[in-house]
Write a protein that holds these residues in place. Structure first.
Motif, short mmCIF file in Angstrom:
data_model
loop_
_atom_site.label_atom_id
_atom_site.label_comp_id
_atom_site.label_asym_id
_atom_site.label_seq_id
_atom_site.Cartn_x
_atom_site.Cartn_y
_atom_site.Cartn_z
N SER A 117 -28.44 110.37 -41.17
CA SER A 117 -29.33 111.14 -42.03
C SER A 117 -30.78 110.70 -41.89
N ALA A 118 -31.00 109.42 -41.59
CA ALA A 118 -32.36 108.90 -41.43
C ALA A 118 -32.36 107.82 -40.36
N VAL A 135 -34.84 109.80 -49.62
CA VAL A 135 -35.06 110.93 -48.72
C VAL A 135 -33.78 111.24 -47.93
N ALA A 136 -33.11 110.18 -47.45
CA ALA A 136 -31.88 110.37 -46.68
C ALA A 136 -30.81 111.04 -47.52
N ARG A 139 -31.71 114.71 -48.06
CA ARG A 139 -31.47 115.48 -46.84
C ARG A 139 -29.97 115.71 -46.63
N GLN A 142 -28.69 118.36 -48.99
CA GLN A 142 -29.12 119.68 -48.56
C GLN A 142 -28.30 120.18 -47.38
N GLU A 143 -28.02 119.28 -46.43
CA GLU A 143 -27.20 119.65 -45.27
C GLU A 143 -25.79 120.03 -45.71
#
Length: 211
Positions: A117-118, A135-136, A139, A142-143
């Motif tokens: 993810s990051a 943030v990871a 994300r 959301q994915e």
């Protein structure tokens, strides 16, 4: 510390293997990386459930621990450990964060394809850990939402195809219009307390059996 971060159970995977050939500077650097990561996680309130070596037993250990997030601490190429983690998260995906010193584009692309993810290069400072993980996680969620929506769309399309095939069969066999065939499917589904797609599948299965 927010409630969301406190609830997350973290597994840290360390890819560095000490073989007795390291000099003092190397050991100090590796020790500083590990300390910065641990401090950053603890300051953010994350629950570190285990720190694991990147070996063949990693998939089994991750399966047993069921962490919410996996963090990989890698000095260089982490493709071997990524293979183990891909196996471990194949059936149940989790956000994966990779801290590394490897800035090669090929390594980053391989990591992202593996589900990372990051991918953070030369960024393992304790104060950066929480924002990077936030943030990871965002994300990843959301994915997962997009994947769920895609699966739902595919499922609805497959159901629509079943219903259309069953309608066509009824139209041909019983000389019905499309609307009449559809209404017959609806009536059958209601009488048997089944979804429209399920009754359509049953009709098609019977047709296959009878030839």
């Amino acid at each position: 510390m927010d409630a969301n971060s406190r609830q997350l159970r973290i597994v840290v995977v360390n890819t560095v293997i000490y073989d007795g050939q390291e000099d003092d500077d190397t050991l100090r650097h590796q020790s500083a990386r590990s300390a910065a990561l641990r401090i950053g996680l603890l300051q953010a309130g994350y629950n570190i459930v285990a720190s694991l070596p990147a070996d063949l037993y990693l998939p089994d250990r991750i399966a047993q621990l069921q962490p919410d997030m996996i963090i990989i601490d890698a000095e260089s190429d982490a493709r071997d450990v990524l293979e183990h983690i891909v196996i471990a998260t194949r059936d149940e995906r989790r956000p994966i964060v990779l801290f590394t010193e490897d800035d090669k584009t090929s390594s980053m692309e391989a990591a992202m394809e593996a589900g990372v993810s990051a991918y953070i290069v030369a960024g393992l400072q304790s104060e950066r850990v929480k924002p990077v993980l936030d943030v990871a996680l965002a994300r990843f969620r959301q994915e997962q939402k997009l994947l769920a929506e895609l699966d739902d769309t595919r499922h609805k399309l497959a159901e629509r195809k079943l219903i259309d095939r069953a309608k066509g069969l009824l139209m041909a066999r019983q000389n019905l219009t499309e609307e009449q065939a559809y209404q017959k499917l609806r009536t059958l589904a209601m009488n048997k307390n089944l979804k429209l797609a399920d009754i359509a599948q049953r009709i098609l299965d019977v047709e296959d059996l009878l030839g």
